[in-house]
Scaffold this motif. Structure first.
Motif, PDB file in Angstrom:
ATOM      1  N   ILE A   2       0.960  -1.264  -0.062  1.00  0.00           N
ATOM      2  CA  ILE A   2       0.123   0.211  -0.100  1.00  0.00           C
ATOM      3  C   ILE A   2       0.865   1.057   0.181  1.00  0.00           C
ATOM      4  O   ILE A   2       1.809   1.440   0.788  1.00  0.00           O
ATOM      5  CB  ILE A   2      -0.816   0.007   1.290  1.00  0.00           C
ATOM      6  N   ALA A   3       0.608   2.164  -0.652  1.00  0.00           N
ATOM      7  CA  ALA A   3       1.717   3.515  -0.898  1.00  0.00           C
ATOM      8  C   ALA A   3       0.550   4.541  -0.601  1.00  0.00           C
ATOM      9  O   ALA A   3      -0.555   4.791  -1.207  1.00  0.00           O
ATOM     10  CB  ALA A   3       2.002   3.579  -2.204  1.00  0.00           C
ATOM     11  N   ALA A   4       0.962   5.342   0.370  1.00  0.00           N
ATOM     12  CA  ALA A   4       0.089   6.456   0.574  1.00  0.00           C
ATOM     13  C   ALA A   4       0.863   7.802  -0.157  1.00  0.00           C
ATOM     14  O   ALA A   4       1.913   7.915   0.089  1.00  0.00           O
ATOM     15  CB  ALA A   4       0.259   6.639   2.375  1.00  0.00           C
ATOM     16  N   LEU A   5      -0.147   8.257  -0.757  1.00  0.00           N
ATOM     17  CA  LEU A   5       0.362   9.519  -1.699  1.00  0.00           C
ATOM     18  C   LEU A   5      -0.478  10.715  -1.384  1.00  0.00           C
ATOM     19  O   LEU A   5      -1.489  10.772  -0.525  1.00  0.00           O
ATOM     20  CB  LEU A   5      -0.133   9.311  -3.217  1.00  0.00           C
ATOM     21  N   SER A   6       0.021  11.871  -1.394  1.00  0.00           N
ATOM     22  CA  SER A   6      -0.353  13.142  -1.121  1.00  0.00           C
ATOM     23  C   SER A   6      -0.704  13.974  -2.372  1.00  0.00           C
ATOM     24  O   SER A   6       0.211  13.977  -3.368  1.00  0.00           O
ATOM     25  CB  SER A   6       0.818  13.759  -0.300  1.00  0.00           C
ATOM     26  N   ALA A   7      -1.843  14.551  -2.394  1.00  0.00           N
ATOM     27  CA  ALA A   7      -2.343  15.506  -3.524  1.00  0.00           C
ATOM     28  C   ALA A   7      -1.689  16.946  -3.150  1.00  0.00           C
ATOM     29  O   ALA A   7      -1.993  17.832  -4.333  1.00  0.00           O
ATOM     30  CB  ALA A   7      -3.646  15.460  -3.543  1.00  0.00           C
ATOM     31  N   GLU A   8      -1.054  17.290  -2.171  1.00  0.00           N
ATOM     32  CA  GLU A   8      -0.594  18.388  -1.994  1.00  0.00           C
ATOM     33  C   GLU A   8       0.572  18.795  -2.850  1.00  0.00           C
ATOM     34  O   GLU A   8       1.598  17.875  -3.060  1.00  0.00           O
ATOM     35  CB  GLU A   8      -0.111  18.741  -0.499  1.00  0.00           C
ATOM     36  N   GLU A   9       0.592  19.899  -3.255  1.00  0.00           N
ATOM     37  CA  GLU A   9       1.856  20.574  -4.322  1.00  0.00           C
ATOM     38  C   GLU A   9       3.264  20.474  -3.524  1.00  0.00           C
ATOM     39  O   GLU A   9       4.059  19.983  -4.244  1.00  0.00           O
ATOM     40  CB  GLU A   9       1.706  21.933  -4.684  1.00  0.00           C
ATOM     41  N   LYS A  10       3.338  20.623  -2.258  1.00  0.00           N
ATOM     42  CA  LYS A  10       4.352  20.733  -1.598  1.00  0.00           C
ATOM     43  C   LYS A  10       5.219  19.260  -1.334  1.00  0.00           C
ATOM     44  O   LYS A  10       6.260  19.287  -1.136  1.00  0.00           O
ATOM     45  CB  LYS A  10       4.347  21.233  -0.180  1.00  0.00           C
ATOM     46  N   ASN A  11       4.266  18.162  -1.662  1.00  0.00           N
ATOM     47  CA  ASN A  11       4.464  16.824  -1.402  1.00  0.00           C
ATOM     48  C   ASN A  11       4.796  16.020  -2.543  1.00  0.00           C
ATOM     49  O   ASN A  11       4.824  15.056  -2.872  1.00  0.00           O
ATOM     50  CB  ASN A  11       3.499  16.058  -0.642  1.00  0.00           C
ATOM     51  N   VAL A  12       4.809  16.670  -4.036  1.00  0.00           N
ATOM     52  CA  VAL A  12       4.851  16.104  -5.243  1.00  0.00           C
ATOM     53  C   VAL A  12       6.187  15.212  -5.441  1.00  0.00           C
ATOM     54  O   VAL A  12       6.040  14.016  -6.056  1.00  0.00           O
ATOM     55  CB  VAL A  12       4.752  17.311  -6.559  1.00  0.00           C
ATOM     56  N   SER A  13       7.405  15.736  -5.013  1.00  0.00           N
ATOM     57  CA  SER A  13       8.580  14.981  -5.131  1.00  0.00           C
ATOM     58  C   SER A  13       8.651  13.786  -4.187  1.00  0.00           C
ATOM     59  O   SER A  13       8.980  12.699  -4.753  1.00  0.00           O
ATOM     60  CB  SER A  13       9.925  15.816  -4.687  1.00  0.00           C
ATOM     61  N   GLU A  14       7.857  13.719  -3.258  1.00  0.00           N
ATOM     62  CA  GLU A  14       7.826  12.523  -2.178  1.00  0.00           C
ATOM     63  C   GLU A  14       6.759  11.770  -2.842  1.00  0.00           C
ATOM     64  O   GLU A  14       6.972  10.459  -2.939  1.00  0.00           O
ATOM     65  CB  GLU A  14       7.444  12.796  -0.912  1.00  0.00           C
ATOM     66  N   THR A  15       5.577  12.140  -3.418  1.00  0.00           N
ATOM     67  CA  THR A  15       4.659  11.136  -3.872  1.00  0.00           C
ATOM     68  C   THR A  15       5.240  10.240  -5.402  1.00  0.00           C
ATOM     69  O   THR A  15       4.996   9.310  -5.550  1.00  0.00           O
ATOM     70  CB  THR A  15       3.302  12.100  -4.512  1.00  0.00           C
ATOM     71  N   ILE A  16       5.931  11.224  -6.013  1.00  0.00           N
ATOM     72  CA  ILE A  16       6.590  10.783  -7.541  1.00  0.00           C
ATOM     73  C   ILE A  16       7.394   9.471  -6.934  1.00  0.00           C
ATOM     74  O   ILE A  16       7.694   8.434  -7.505  1.00  0.00           O
ATOM     75  CB  ILE A  16       7.197  11.981  -7.989  1.00  0.00           C
ATOM     76  N   SER A  17       8.361   9.848  -5.802  1.00  0.00           N
ATOM     77  CA  SER A  17       9.221   8.819  -5.294  1.00  0.00           C
ATOM     78  C   SER A  17       8.679   7.608  -4.926  1.00  0.00           C
ATOM     79  O   SER A  17       8.836   6.613  -5.243  1.00  0.00           O
ATOM     80  CB  SER A  17       9.892   9.480  -4.130  1.00  0.00           C
ATOM     81  N   THR A  18       7.448   7.928  -4.164  1.00  0.00           N
ATOM     82  CA  THR A  18       6.681   6.772  -3.705  1.00  0.00           C
ATOM     83  C   THR A  18       6.001   5.841  -4.673  1.00  0.00           C
ATOM     84  O   THR A  18       6.064   4.602  -4.802  1.00  0.00           O
ATOM     85  CB  THR A  18       5.680   7.371  -2.654  1.00  0.00           C
ATOM     86  N   CYS A  19       5.615   6.489  -5.967  1.00  0.00           N
ATOM     87  CA  CYS A  19       4.940   6.071  -6.903  1.00  0.00           C
ATOM     88  C   CYS A  19       6.116   5.052  -7.615  1.00  0.00           C
ATOM     89  O   CYS A  19       5.878   3.922  -8.077  1.00  0.00           O
ATOM     90  CB  CYS A  19       4.370   6.852  -7.915  1.00  0.00           C
ATOM     91  N   ARG A  20       7.354   5.395  -7.854  1.00  0.00           N
ATOM     92  CA  ARG A  20       8.419   4.979  -8.292  1.00  0.00           C
ATOM     93  C   ARG A  20       8.803   3.555  -7.599  1.00  0.00           C
ATOM     94  O   ARG A  20       8.948   2.411  -8.146  1.00  0.00           O
ATOM     95  CB  ARG A  20       9.602   5.709  -8.694  1.00  0.00           C
TER      96      ARG A  20
END
Length: 104
Positions: A2-20
């Protein structure tokens, strides 16, 4: 996974990293095996006990069947009907004998 993602603009890099990371994890193939040794002698003894129980059940069924035959004619007809329904069910001609009303 399970990957927890954030829709906030400030967390874009962390979200992309989590997706990868989630993509890499999704490619992992597991072939789990049970970490247990099976003693063939134990399996044989279990199967022999099961076979003995089945022989006993069969002997009881045969005894009950002989008792049924000595009853009146209608119970014998019911027994034949039940056997026919059972054979139809086992042959796949009917799905559920109770739901179809074959057994009363």
């Amino acid at each position: 996974m399970i990957a927890a993602l954030s829709a906030e603009e400030k967390n874009v890099s962390e979200t992309i990293s989590t997706c990868r990371f989630a993509q890499r994890v999704a490619r992992i193939l597991n072939k789990p095996i049970r970490n247990e040794e099976v003693d063939k002698n134990i399996v044989i003894r279990r199967l022999q006990r099961r076979l003995a129980k089945l022989h006993l059940e069969l002997a009881n069924y045969k005894h009950d069947s002989v008792t049924l035959r000595s009853d009146d004619e209608s119970s014998l007809e019911n027994e034949h009907e039940c056997v026919d329904v059972m054979r139809s069910f086992l042959a796949g001609r009917i799905n559920d004998p109770v739901a179809h009303g074959e057994i009363f």
